[in-house]
Design a protein around this motif. Structure first.
Motif, PDB file in Angstrom:
ATOM      1  N   LEU A   1      29.124 -28.466 -11.980  1.00 41.07           N
ATOM      2  CA  LEU A   1      27.780 -28.245 -12.521  1.00 41.07           C
ATOM      3  C   LEU A   1      26.873 -29.465 -12.344  1.00 41.07           C
ATOM      4  O   LEU A   1      25.657 -29.318 -12.180  1.00 41.07           O
ATOM      5  N   ALA A   2      27.453 -30.657 -12.360  1.00 46.30           N
ATOM      6  CA  ALA A   2      26.658 -31.882 -12.228  1.00 46.30           C
ATOM      7  C   ALA A   2      26.444 -32.296 -10.780  1.00 46.30           C
ATOM      8  O   ALA A   2      25.578 -33.133 -10.498  1.00 46.30           O
ATOM      9  N   TYR A   3      27.181 -31.733  -9.855  1.00 46.55           N
ATOM     10  CA  TYR A   3      27.140 -32.161  -8.453  1.00 46.55           C
ATOM     11  C   TYR A   3      25.737 -32.150  -7.839  1.00 46.55           C
ATOM     12  O   TYR A   3      25.396 -33.057  -7.076  1.00 46.55           O
ATOM     13  N   PRO A   4      24.889 -31.191  -8.151  1.00 43.09           N
ATOM     14  CA  PRO A   4      23.537 -31.226  -7.565  1.00 43.09           C
ATOM     15  C   PRO A   4      22.734 -32.485  -7.917  1.00 43.09           C
ATOM     16  O   PRO A   4      21.811 -32.846  -7.192  1.00 43.09           O
ATOM     17  N   ALA A   5      23.089 -33.166  -9.000  1.00 49.23           N
ATOM     18  CA  ALA A   5      22.379 -34.389  -9.390  1.00 49.23           C
ATOM     19  C   ALA A   5      22.913 -35.630  -8.686  1.00 49.23           C
ATOM     20  O   ALA A   5      22.344 -36.717  -8.818  1.00 49.23           O
ATOM     21  N   SER A   6      23.994 -35.488  -7.911  1.00 51.67           N
ATOM     22  CA  SER A   6      24.620 -36.653  -7.279  1.00 51.67           C
ATOM     23  C   SER A   6      23.751 -37.209  -6.165  1.00 51.67           C
ATOM     24  O   SER A   6      22.984 -36.479  -5.530  1.00 51.67           O
ATOM     25  N   PRO A   7      23.870 -38.501  -5.904  1.00 47.92           N
ATOM     26  CA  PRO A   7      23.120 -39.109  -4.798  1.00 47.92           C
ATOM     27  C   PRO A   7      23.450 -38.472  -3.438  1.00 47.92           C
ATOM     28  O   PRO A   7      22.578 -38.385  -2.571  1.00 47.92           O
ATOM     29  N   LEU A   8      24.679 -38.010  -3.267  1.00 44.54           N
ATOM     30  CA  LEU A   8      25.070 -37.400  -1.994  1.00 44.54           C
ATOM     31  C   LEU A   8      24.319 -36.096  -1.746  1.00 44.54           C
ATOM     32  O   LEU A   8      23.774 -35.865  -0.665  1.00 44.54           O
ATOM     33  N   VAL A   9      24.303 -35.232  -2.743  1.00 46.83           N
ATOM     34  CA  VAL A   9      23.612 -33.944  -2.584  1.00 46.83           C
ATOM     35  C   VAL A   9      22.123 -34.168  -2.443  1.00 46.83           C
ATOM     36  O   VAL A   9      21.447 -33.522  -1.636  1.00 46.83           O
ATOM     37  N   ARG A  10      21.601 -35.105  -3.208  1.00 50.84           N
ATOM     38  CA  ARG A  10      20.159 -35.392  -3.130  1.00 50.84           C
ATOM     39  C   ARG A  10      19.797 -35.953  -1.753  1.00 50.84           C
ATOM     40  O   ARG A  10      18.751 -35.610  -1.183  1.00 50.84           O
ATOM     41  N   ALA A  11      20.653 -36.789  -1.175  1.00 51.36           N
ATOM     42  CA  ALA A  11      20.401 -37.320   0.158  1.00 51.36           C
ATOM     43  C   ALA A  11      20.445 -36.213   1.208  1.00 51.36           C
ATOM     44  O   ALA A  11      19.633 -36.172   2.121  1.00 51.36           O
ATOM     45  N   PHE A  12      21.394 -35.300   1.053  1.00 54.33           N
ATOM     46  CA  PHE A  12      21.515 -34.185   1.975  1.00 54.33           C
ATOM     47  C   PHE A  12      20.274 -33.294   1.905  1.00 54.33           C
ATOM     48  O   PHE A  12      19.771 -32.825   2.923  1.00 54.33           O
ATOM     49  N   ALA A  13      19.761 -33.105   0.694  1.00 54.63           N
ATOM     50  CA  ALA A  13      18.593 -32.247   0.491  1.00 54.63           C
ATOM     51  C   ALA A  13      17.293 -32.971   0.848  1.00 54.63           C
ATOM     52  O   ALA A  13      16.221 -32.358   0.845  1.00 54.63           O
ATOM     53  N   GLY A  14      17.385 -34.272   1.101  1.00 53.79           N
ATOM     54  CA  GLY A  14      16.183 -35.042   1.434  1.00 53.79           C
ATOM     55  C   GLY A  14      15.335 -35.411   0.237  1.00 53.79           C
ATOM     56  O   GLY A  14      14.154 -35.685   0.357  1.00 53.79           O
TER      57      GLY A  14
END
Length: 170
Positions: A156-169
């Protein structure tokens, strides 16, 4: 590179699901799962071009989580595998994902405990009719597979991670 980045991003969710299911059925989280999570973070961070400062903060958050988890293990609040999984997941979530992770994990853990309390009170008669792991879960004073809550919190918290945010731009 996008396909590789996407594949690397899927590494953590798959491994935490495996860890949660393993804990549910055996009451153990193998060290190799936490080890793979730690090792998998660095190629993902590299592929997504995370700044070294963000990687450093994530490592720091993981170390703090490991120390807190070790303290909780010493107090017998959770198992050693749970403490290691908590730290490995924190590496992936970094500081931005830390608070959502802790909140979601606490909520999932509370819900899991409530379900187990109710199941142990009302389904004890069925304990011998199913798989061994179900009987273990229904033991009146049995342990709680907290790796399940950690897995739910991580997902549930993964979307807030720096990795996902970097992938999403973002």
């Amino acid at each position: 590179m996008t396909e590789l980045s996407f594949a690397l991003l899927g590494f953590m969710p798959v491994l935490v699901i495996v860890a949660g299911l393993h804990d549910l059925t055996t009451m153990k989280i193998p060290n190799w799962l936490s080890g793979l999570l730690i090792l998998g973070f660095f190629p993902a961070a590299l592929a997504l071009a995370l700044p070294l400062s963000v990687v450093g903060v994530s490592v720091g958050a993981a170390v703090v989580a490991l120390l807190i988890g070790a303290g909780m293990f010493a107090l017998r609040w959770l198992g050693g595998g749970d403490a290691k999984l908590l730290a490995a997941v924190m590496l992936w979530l970094g500081l931005p994902g830390a608070m959502p992770f802790l909140l979601f994990t606490a909520m999932a853990g509370g819900g899991l405990c409530l379900v187990l309390i109710l199941a142990r009170a009302h389904l004890q008669v069925y304990a011998g009719n199913g798989p061994v792991w179900v009987s273990r879960l229904l033991e009146p004073k049995g342990d709680v597979p907290y790796g399940v809550a950690i897995a739910i919190g991580a997902l549930l918290a993964y979307p807030a991670s720096p990795l996902v945010r970097a992938f999403a731009g973002v």
